[in-house]
Design a protein around this motif. Structure first.
Motif, short mmCIF file in Angstrom:
data_model
loop_
_atom_site.label_atom_id
_atom_site.label_comp_id
_atom_site.label_asym_id
_atom_site.label_seq_id
_atom_site.Cartn_x
_atom_site.Cartn_y
_atom_site.Cartn_z
N VAL A 13 0.83 -1.20 0.00
CA VAL A 13 0.00 0.00 0.00
C VAL A 13 0.87 1.25 0.00
O VAL A 13 2.03 1.22 0.43
N GLY A 17 -2.70 4.80 2.19
CA GLY A 17 -3.52 3.64 2.52
C GLY A 17 -4.19 3.00 1.32
O GLY A 17 -5.16 2.25 1.49
N ARG A 18 -3.69 3.24 0.13
CA ARG A 18 -4.26 2.64 -1.09
C ARG A 18 -3.33 1.54 -1.61
O ARG A 18 -2.11 1.77 -1.72
N ALA A 117 0.83 -4.30 4.59
CA ALA A 117 -0.21 -4.46 5.60
C ALA A 117 -0.70 -5.90 5.59
O ALA A 117 -0.97 -6.46 4.52
N GLN A 370 -10.43 -3.88 12.39
CA GLN A 370 -10.72 -3.03 11.24
C GLN A 370 -12.04 -2.28 11.42
O GLN A 370 -12.14 -1.08 11.13
N ALA A 381 -9.38 4.21 4.37
CA ALA A 381 -7.94 4.35 4.20
C ALA A 381 -7.25 4.41 5.56
O ALA A 381 -6.11 3.93 5.72
N VAL A 384 -6.50 0.97 6.69
CA VAL A 384 -5.28 0.43 6.09
C VAL A 384 -4.06 0.98 6.81
O VAL A 384 -3.13 0.23 7.14
N ARG A 385 -4.04 2.28 7.06
CA ARG A 385 -2.88 2.88 7.71
C ARG A 385 -2.67 2.31 9.12
O ARG A 385 -1.54 2.05 9.54
N VAL A 388 -1.14 -1.12 8.81
CA VAL A 388 0.31 -1.08 8.51
C VAL A 388 1.10 -1.08 9.81
O VAL A 388 2.10 -1.82 9.95
#
Length: 393
Positions: A13, A17-18, A117, A370, A381, A384-385, A388
């Motif tokens: 990613v 966050g993509r 991630a 999540q 996003a 996702v961050r 990570v």
């Protein structure tokens, strides 16, 4: 004590966050550092590390001078990286290797402006990009959207067996328990920008492959290998590597490979998974040697149990393998732990695995993490961050 090896797939990613198709570029960097193989080497069937060769083997590819700690390899999608641990005899080594290779994968991704991630699906919308190479291109051409949309990350645990006969006996005896492992590792509640309603939507997407899922009981190893040959003879799957059973015999190593789990967000949860899988394999082997017959559970029931596990995770009911009826997830997970507890004690794993199971039931799975982050931020996003950072803990 049976040796084990673990393979994990990770999402690549960008800082926002993509998911980004920088896996091949990161692998080029890793290959220059001697920590993996390039996409081209992998496509040629190069020296790439596999998990869990025989117990007396120094490590994956060690005879060729490869890093005996395993290494980084490509996966179907360019937004992914995969790694394999070395062959491990105890869970402390598994934990060390998982953290080591998660760190090395992240370093390789950082070198090209990305991160990794441990997410089993992409929370945000993404256009999956197929990794270049003959085999992956053939899969994309053959399977259409099933392959093109397949951006999922799993965890595969290999456990050593004496031979294929023991391996098949194990496969026959662990199949009813495997859905519980999906529930424990569930880490894919979001699918391309939406909440799927599942704790593990990866398990739903994965079962679109024609060769995925549970199988019926095998009479013996010859029966198993005839089925594999019959599947390849249909000219539907590309090769034997696409035999995507929930658990199978490894082609490369004398192991049973359990493939049903999401990649776990927390490294310690992957250690817990490894301990449970080794416990299941050893328990099954002991039962086989003692003449205990394999449970005669229809594959349709196992498939429904797996669906239920992917939907519920550890927060709802699961199908109890002993009764075929619904029961609270905590009760079913405890039943699994009790089933393997004697061999865990023999291996010195009982306390660590029991603590790991209790931790998952107390704080929740990656799917629960999540959803908590999304509830707090309203931003996928941000999920996702946050993942990570958790991946490197």
């Amino acid at each position: 004590m049976r040796t084990v090896g673990v393979e994990e797939e990770l999402l690549v990613v960008d800082p926002a966050g993509r998911p980004v198709p920088l896996g091949p570029a990161a692998l080029e960097v890793a290959a220059r550092r001697g920590e993996g193989e390039t996409v081209a080497e992998h496509d040629r069937g190069g020296r790439g590390p596999g998990a869990a060769p025989p117990a007396d083997h120094a490590g994956p590819g060690a005879a060729d001078g490869d890093d005996p700690r395993g290494g980084l390899v490509p996966e179907l999608k360019a937004q992914q990286l995969e790694f394999a641990t070395r062959v491990c005899a105890d869970l402390a080594d598994v934990a060390a290797d998982l953290r080591y290779w998660r760190s090395r994968a992240d370093a390789a991704a950082r070198s090209v402006g990305a991160r990794v991630a441990a997410l089993a699906s992409s929370p945000v919308e993404v256009e999956p990009v197929t990794t270049p190479g003959q085999r992956y291109t053939e899969m994309a051409d053959t399977f259409g959207l099933t392959a093109l949309e397949q951006l999922t990350c799993g965890c595969h645990v290999h456990v050593a067996v004496d031979d294929d006969e023991e391996g098949v006996a194990v496969l026959n005896r662990i199949r009813g328990w495997l859905p519980v492992l999906t529930a424990l590792t569930s880490n894919s509640p979001f699918w391309l920008g939406r909440d799927s309603g599942h704790a593990s939507f990866r398990s739903q997407a994965w079962n679109r492959w024609p060769s995925a899922g549970p199988n019926e009981l095998f009479a013996d190893a010859a029966h198993y290998h005839r089925l594999i040959a019959d599947l390849v003879a249909t000219d539907t799957i590309v090769d034997t590597g696409m035999v995507y059973f929930d658990a199978r015999l490894s082609e490369r190593w004398p192991t049973v490979e359990v493939r049903i789990a999401d990649v776990a967000l927390h490294a310690e949860d992957a250690v817990t998974l490894t301990g449970l899988v080794r416990g299941l394999v050893e328990t099954a082997a002991r039962d086989w040697r003692a003449g205990v017959p394999a449970p005669d559970v229809r594959s349709e029931v196992v498939r429904v149990a797996a669906w239920r596990a992917g939907r519920s995770g550890t927060t709802g009911d699961l199908v109890h393998p002993a009764t075929g009826r619904p029961a609270p997830a905590a009760d079913v997970v405890t039943a699994l732990l009790d089933h393997v507890r004697p061999v865990l004690a023999d291996a010195g794993d009982e306390q660590r695995v029991a603590d790991g199971v209790a931790s998952v039931l107390r704080r929740g799975t990656g799917a629960d993490f999540q959803r908590r982050v999304h509830a707090e931020t309203g931003d996928l996003a941000a999920v996702v961050r946050a993942a990570v950072e958790e991946t490197q803990r």
